[in-house]
Motif scaffolding. Structure first.
Motif, mmCIF file in Angstrom:
data_model
loop_
_atom_site.group_PDB
_atom_site.id
_atom_site.type_symbol
_atom_site.label_atom_id
_atom_site.label_comp_id
_atom_site.label_asym_id
_atom_site.label_seq_id
_atom_site.Cartn_x
_atom_site.Cartn_y
_atom_site.Cartn_z
ATOM 1 N N LYS A 220 0.822 -1.207 0.000
ATOM 2 C CA LYS A 220 0.000 0.000 0.000
ATOM 3 C C LYS A 220 0.855 1.256 0.000
ATOM 4 O O LYS A 220 0.459 2.290 -0.539
ATOM 5 N N LYS A 221 2.014 1.156 0.608
ATOM 6 C CA LYS A 221 2.934 2.291 0.669
ATOM 7 C C LYS A 221 4.356 1.762 0.499
ATOM 8 O O LYS A 221 4.728 0.759 1.108
ATOM 9 N N ASN A 240 2.283 5.980 -3.108
ATOM 10 C CA ASN A 240 1.010 5.337 -2.805
ATOM 11 C C ASN A 240 0.751 4.204 -3.793
ATOM 12 O O ASN A 240 0.511 4.431 -4.973
ATOM 13 N N LYS A 241 0.829 2.978 -3.307
ATOM 14 C CA LYS A 241 0.504 1.777 -4.079
ATOM 15 C C LYS A 241 1.180 1.712 -5.449
ATOM 16 O O LYS A 241 0.525 1.438 -6.457
ATOM 17 N N THR A 291 -3.260 9.194 -7.918
ATOM 18 C CA THR A 291 -2.219 8.588 -7.096
ATOM 19 C C THR A 291 -1.309 9.706 -6.592
ATOM 20 O O THR A 291 -1.504 10.882 -6.924
ATOM 21 N N TYR A 293 2.832 10.720 -4.677
ATOM 22 C CA TYR A 293 4.116 10.389 -4.060
ATOM 23 C C TYR A 293 4.641 11.648 -3.386
ATOM 24 O O TYR A 293 4.111 12.752 -3.576
#
Length: 298
Positions: A220-221, A240-241, A291, A293
């Motif tokens: 997930k992270k 994130n994922k 998404t 980061y």
């Protein structure tokens, strides 16, 4: 291809960081802390002439730089076209900016989809947060991948330590990952092996001589931390994922890239059909994919 060449540098700042982002490619070109240490690679073309490009609508290289969609063949270079194109600034404050790229005549030559790609940057303490949003503006299902490619100085500027091998990368969660090997410039899914990242990966120029280290992740992270055993300064990229992560440097270059990817390069046995591409995403009409980061300085 006629790309627009007008560009603007956007400056963000708070008490911890000063950041510069280029509207060309929505690319972060500088992150300095309050001691004026530059963390972002300064794009020396002797090694690699970029800083931290956004990868869209593909990640990596297409087989023969082309793909087929709806019976028609299209050509597109490595990592897609977003990094070469001018983004418009739609919102800006002292510590945040939002930039957008919309499909246009130039993109349709390479990519037959109507889209909006939105990149939002926000400073939060010693962290630069990046939100990535892809919207399908067309009537048909949209196929795409997206990724980030930030490069960091090794060694960091303004520090007396100049030895590349003093630096290490920690990947969290710390465990064994599946490593996807390159038969450059493509991946080889038939030769996947294990890579032990339960302990720090000590940097040596030789580990990148065969191209990037690419790992498959289902977390997930994911956090990639670049540090130095003799100094407290470093950088942490949290995503994130991400489906993949790339660790890369050019040959004998004084930088390393920590790259979260939501997609990957073509396999050596790819059939060239975009819908079959490994890591490709499918987005229905009017849907949005989000998404994120972040880059944290310490």
């Amino acid at each position: 291809m006629n790309f627009r060449r007008v560009m603007m540098l956007v400056n963000l700042g708070n008490e911890y960081l000063k950041v510069i982002i280029n509207t060309k490619g929505a690319e972060v070109t500088s992150i300095k802390n309050d001691q004026n240490i530059e963390y972002i690679w300064q794009a020396d073309s002797k090694f690699w002439g970029r800083h931290a490009p956004i990868l869209f609508p593909i990640v990596g290289r297409l087989k023969d730089d082309q793909y087929e969609y709806d019976g028609k063949k299209y050509s597109m270079g490595q990592h897609g076209f977003a990094r070469e194109m001018e983004f418009s600034v739609t919102k800006r404050t002292n510590d945040a900016v939002t930039m957008q790229l919309k499909s246009n005549a130039s993109t349709f030559e390479m990519y037959p989809f109507h889209f909006t790609l939105t990149i939002s940057y926000l400073l939060s303490g010693s962290k630069l947060k990046a939100e990535i949003s892809v919207t399908n503006d067309g009537q048909n299902e949209m196929l795409f991948s997206v990724g980030a490619h930030p490069a960091f100085n090794v060694p960091l500027d303004n520090l007396s330590e100049k030895d590349y091998s003093e630096y290490y990368i920690n990947v969290f969660p710390q465990r064994t990952y599946k490593q996807v090997p390159f038969k450059a410039p493509y991946i080889d899914l038939n030769s996947v092996s294990d890579i032990d990242l339960s302990k720090p990966l000590q940097l040596k120029h030789e580990i990148f001589y065969d191209d990037a280290k690419v790992i498959k992740t289902n977390d997930k992270k994911l956090i990639c931390r670049l540090g130095n055993k003799n100094f407290d300064h470093g950088v942490e990229v949290e995503a994130n994922k991400p489906e993949y992560a790339g660790l890369w440097s050019a040959k004998n270059a004084p930088f390393v890239c920590l790259e979260p990817w939501w997609g990957v390069a073509d396999d050596i046995n790819a059939d060239g059909i975009l819908a079959h591409k490994n890591g490709i995403k499918h987005l229905l009409s009017e849907q949005k994919y989000n998404t994120n980061y972040s880059i944290e300085i310490f």
